[in-house]
Design an enzyme around this catalytic site. Structure first.
Site, PDB file in Angstrom:
ATOM      1  N   CYS A  12      -9.830   6.786  -3.301  1.00  0.00           N
ATOM      2  CA  CYS A  12     -11.197   7.174  -3.156  1.00  0.00           C
ATOM      3  C   CYS A  12     -11.537   7.444  -1.641  1.00  0.00           C
ATOM      4  O   CYS A  12     -10.895   6.660  -0.944  1.00  0.00           O
ATOM      5  CB  CYS A  12     -11.886   6.015  -3.876  1.00  0.00           C
ATOM      6  N   GLY A  38      -9.777  12.175  -2.836  1.00  0.00           N
ATOM      7  CA  GLY A  38      -9.869  12.240  -4.321  1.00  0.00           C
ATOM      8  C   GLY A  38     -10.450  13.516  -4.725  1.00  0.00           C
ATOM      9  O   GLY A  38     -11.609  14.129  -4.179  1.00  0.00           O
ATOM     10  N   ASN A 117     -13.386   1.582  -3.051  1.00  0.00           N
ATOM     11  CA  ASN A 117     -12.209   2.015  -2.981  1.00  0.00           C
ATOM     12  C   ASN A 117     -11.267   0.894  -2.708  1.00  0.00           C
ATOM     13  O   ASN A 117     -11.444  -0.183  -1.954  1.00  0.00           O
ATOM     14  CB  ASN A 117     -12.215   2.893  -1.384  1.00  0.00           C
ATOM     15  N   GLY A 118     -10.015   1.252  -3.497  1.00  0.00           N
ATOM     16  CA  GLY A 118      -9.059   0.044  -3.515  1.00  0.00           C
ATOM     17  C   GLY A 118      -8.940  -0.208  -5.148  1.00  0.00           C
ATOM     18  O   GLY A 118      -9.404   0.341  -6.021  1.00  0.00           O
ATOM     19  N   TYR A 259       0.395   9.053   5.444  1.00  0.00           N
ATOM     20  CA  TYR A 259      -0.195  10.344   4.800  1.00  0.00           C
ATOM     21  C   TYR A 259      -1.419  10.455   4.296  1.00  0.00           C
ATOM     22  O   TYR A 259      -1.942  11.502   4.360  1.00  0.00           O
ATOM     23  CB  TYR A 259       0.937  10.231   3.134  1.00  0.00           C
ATOM     24  N   SER A 300       0.944  17.837   5.493  1.00  0.00           N
ATOM     25  CA  SER A 300       1.093  16.473   5.767  1.00  0.00           C
ATOM     26  C   SER A 300       2.315  16.043   6.691  1.00  0.00           C
ATOM     27  O   SER A 300       2.289  15.274   7.502  1.00  0.00           O
ATOM     28  CB  SER A 300       1.597  15.759   4.430  1.00  0.00           C
TER      29      SER A 300
HETATM   30  P1  AMP Z   1       7.408  14.041  -4.641  1.00  0.00           P
HETATM   31  O1  AMP Z   1       7.763  15.580  -4.841  1.00  0.00           O
HETATM   32  O2  AMP Z   1       6.987  13.446  -5.834  1.00  0.00           O
HETATM   33  O3  AMP Z   1       8.613  13.486  -3.723  1.00  0.00           O
HETATM   34  O4  AMP Z   1       6.214  13.986  -3.633  1.00  0.00           O
HETATM   35  C1  AMP Z   1       6.456  14.197  -2.154  1.00  0.00           C
HETATM   36  C2  AMP Z   1       5.395  14.945  -1.669  1.00  0.00           C
HETATM   37  O5  AMP Z   1       3.821  14.310  -2.153  1.00  0.00           O
HETATM   38  C3  AMP Z   1       5.129  14.790  -0.183  1.00  0.00           C
HETATM   39  O6  AMP Z   1       5.075  16.032   0.339  1.00  0.00           O
HETATM   40  C4  AMP Z   1       4.209  13.763   0.224  1.00  0.00           C
HETATM   41  O7  AMP Z   1       3.286  14.517   1.512  1.00  0.00           O
HETATM   42  C5  AMP Z   1       3.167  13.870  -1.108  1.00  0.00           C
HETATM   43  N1  AMP Z   1       2.678  12.482  -1.168  1.00  0.00           N
HETATM   44  C6  AMP Z   1       3.318  11.339  -0.939  1.00  0.00           C
HETATM   45  N2  AMP Z   1       2.361  10.373  -1.441  1.00  0.00           N
HETATM   46  C7  AMP Z   1       1.425  11.003  -1.877  1.00  0.00           C
HETATM   47  C8  AMP Z   1       0.273  10.344  -2.692  1.00  0.00           C
HETATM   48  N3  AMP Z   1      -0.116   8.988  -2.824  1.00  0.00           N
HETATM   49  N4  AMP Z   1      -0.698  11.208  -3.155  1.00  0.00           N
HETATM   50  C9  AMP Z   1      -0.421  12.613  -3.058  1.00  0.00           C
HETATM   51  N5  AMP Z   1       0.646  13.112  -2.598  1.00  0.00           N
HETATM   52  C10 AMP Z   1       1.381  12.379  -2.023  1.00  0.00           C
END
Ligand code: AMP
Length: 473
Positions: A12, A38, A117-118, A259, A300
């Protein structure tokens, strides 16, 4: 067994506007700047106390901020000089508008609006106790519990003490903005898991999860709300500060730096961008690669890739081009959409990749889905070698404090070694930043933050420790 449906995970962003003639409009802009925190729902509650009876009005909806407030008449529908706003994403149940914040309620001591948030970890026991005492819970959001806990306090207690008594019953992560008819409270839990900052805005104030919101609305950053602090903004613009909770060792979330936060924000007293670049420097020192180009996974991975390129002397190129009209794919709730999402969001740029040995920098690997698809895409576009570098340690454990992560068994690093993961994603090599390197990049002492997603060390425990499954109603 602790299962996914017990997880009330919400990511959030919060905004509070205190004493400004265009409060709701600015709250909306503050949410716009924090949309990355969010994307499933957004809402603003405004307060007009210029008449004899204070008027709270609210507008909430499912979707992006721009959709929820498209062609919106802020002055007409959300009048007043005070406002609180919220953007949210949730993984478990309750995607409907009933769960969209801020929550508004009337309790014995008056009306209030609350944005959170949390995530709380003692949700099960709190729900059981409240329901057995007659509470009617209307959502499955942990945030609703704050309202009931406040409503249960004797109305004879001063308002602030009611809030403190209620907060003493919850465990977990909470940054809160609470708007009453005569004051706004900005609160961070004693561990300070999630960020929250204060700024000057004209004659009044603004409160936000991230300072990028202040930049957009022209508010001047003053300081962070401290872990365990309640800041009280009064009608005459006086600010009061209280530390009513038993002090504990603070543990702000290190993943905000990795991130979650926007790179132009200040969180926990540091600007995110140089921290992310440092991660790239550290990563290049710890895990160099023989390569022709460094490419980021946008957005990212960009600051860490810049850092990696600087440190290694290997030129940075845009080997992956992002379609900016697609949201964060990971945040799409269904696996089928997520799979499609990687392709829809990123395309390999053959022009820079053909015949090249490539270092790809991303911030994290969660399930491994994204990296696997990217490596395939890069090879198909002619990359000769693909060396994946990750600017954080392996994500081995889920977050229970407000970052959306899947269950442990879905986290590839919980069951696969680095070599096995490299094989799964199809990379020629894979390396992660060490936890020591991460803390060095942040400029903080090891273990001075919450790093549970990388270590399994949960500063205030997990929901599994609250009540056993069979005791759930
Ligand atoms: P995955 O495909 O499941 O390995 O997701 C990795 C990707 O998700 C990376 O490119 C990260 O930048 C992104 N990522 C990591 N943590 C989160 C999160 N909590 N919410 C959304 N995206 C994330």
């Amino acid at each position: 067994m602790f299962n996914r449906s017990d997880k009330f995970i919400e990511e959030c962003g919060l905004i509070g506007i205190w004493n400004h003639p265009e409060a709701a409009n600015l709250a909306y802009l503050g949410l716009y700047a924090q949309q990355h925190r969010g994307q499933e729902g957004a809402g603003v509650v405004a307060l007009d106390n210029s008449k004899s009876k204070p008027l709270f009005s609210n507008h909430r909806g499912v979707g992006l901020v721009q959709d929820v407030f498209s062609n919106f008449d802020f002055q007409g529908r959300l009048p007043g000089k005070f406002a609180v706003g919220h953007v949210r994403y949730t993984t478990a149940g309750g995607h409907g508008v009933a769960n969209v914040q801020p929550f508004y309620a009337e309790i014995a001591s008056g009306e209030l609006a609350l944005a959170h948030n949390g995530n709380l970890i003692n949700v099960r026991s709190l729900r059981r106790d409240l329901v057995s005492n007659g509470a009617i819970l209307r959502t499955n959001s942990d945030t609703e519990l704050f309202l009931h806990l406040m409503a249960n306090q004797p109305a004879t207690l001063p308002l602030l003490e009611q809030v403190i008594a209620a907060l003493n019953k919850v465990k977990g992560a909470y940054s809160l903005i609470i708007l009453f008819k005569d004051r706004m409270l900005a609160v961070r839990d004693p561990n300070g898991f999630r960020p929250l900052s204060l700024a000057k805005l004209g004659d009044g104030f603004a409160v936000a999860s991230e300072t990028c919101a202040f930049d957009l609305i022209g508010a001047e950053y003053i300081r962070e709300i401290e872990p365990g602090e309640i800041v009280e903004l009064m009608l005459d613009n006086e600010i009061k500060s209280y530390f009513p909770f038993k002090p504990v060792k603070a543990s702000p979330c290190i993943f905000e730096y990795v991130y979650f936060a926007r790179p132009d924000s200040f969180v926990f007293g540091r600007n995110v961008y140089p921290v992310r670049k440092n991660m790239g420097h550290e990563l290049a020192r710890e895990h160099p690669a023989q390569a022709d180009i460094v490419i980021p996974v946008p957005d990212s991975g960009v600051p860490a890739a810049i850092g990696f390129a600087e440190e290694s002397g290997i030129p940075l190129e845009m080997g992956l081009i992002r379609n900016h009209y697609v949201g964060r794919t990971f945040i799409e709730p269904k696996q089928s959409i997520r799979d499609f999402g990687v392709k829809i969001k990123l395309n390999a740029n053959r022009e820079v990749l053909e015949g090249k040995r490539v270092v790809v920098v991303d911030d994290s690997i969660v399930r491994g889905t994204t990296s696997r698809k990217l490596v395939k895409m890069l090879r198909a576009a002619g990359a000769a070698e693909v060396h994946m570098r990750i600017s954080s340690p392996p994500t081995t454990d889920p977050c229970y404090y407000g970052i959306d992560t899947p269950e442990k068994n879905e986290l590839i690093a919980s069951s696969h070694s680095v070599t096995e993961t490299a094989k799964y994603i199809g990379a020629d090599s894979l390396a992660y930043l060490s936890i020591e390197g991460l803390y060095r990049a942040v400029g903080a002492k090891k273990c001075s933050m919450c790093d549970a997603c990388f270590s399994g060390n949960y500063p205030v425990g997990t929901p599994a420790g609250d009540l056993k499954q069979e005791e759930m109603f």
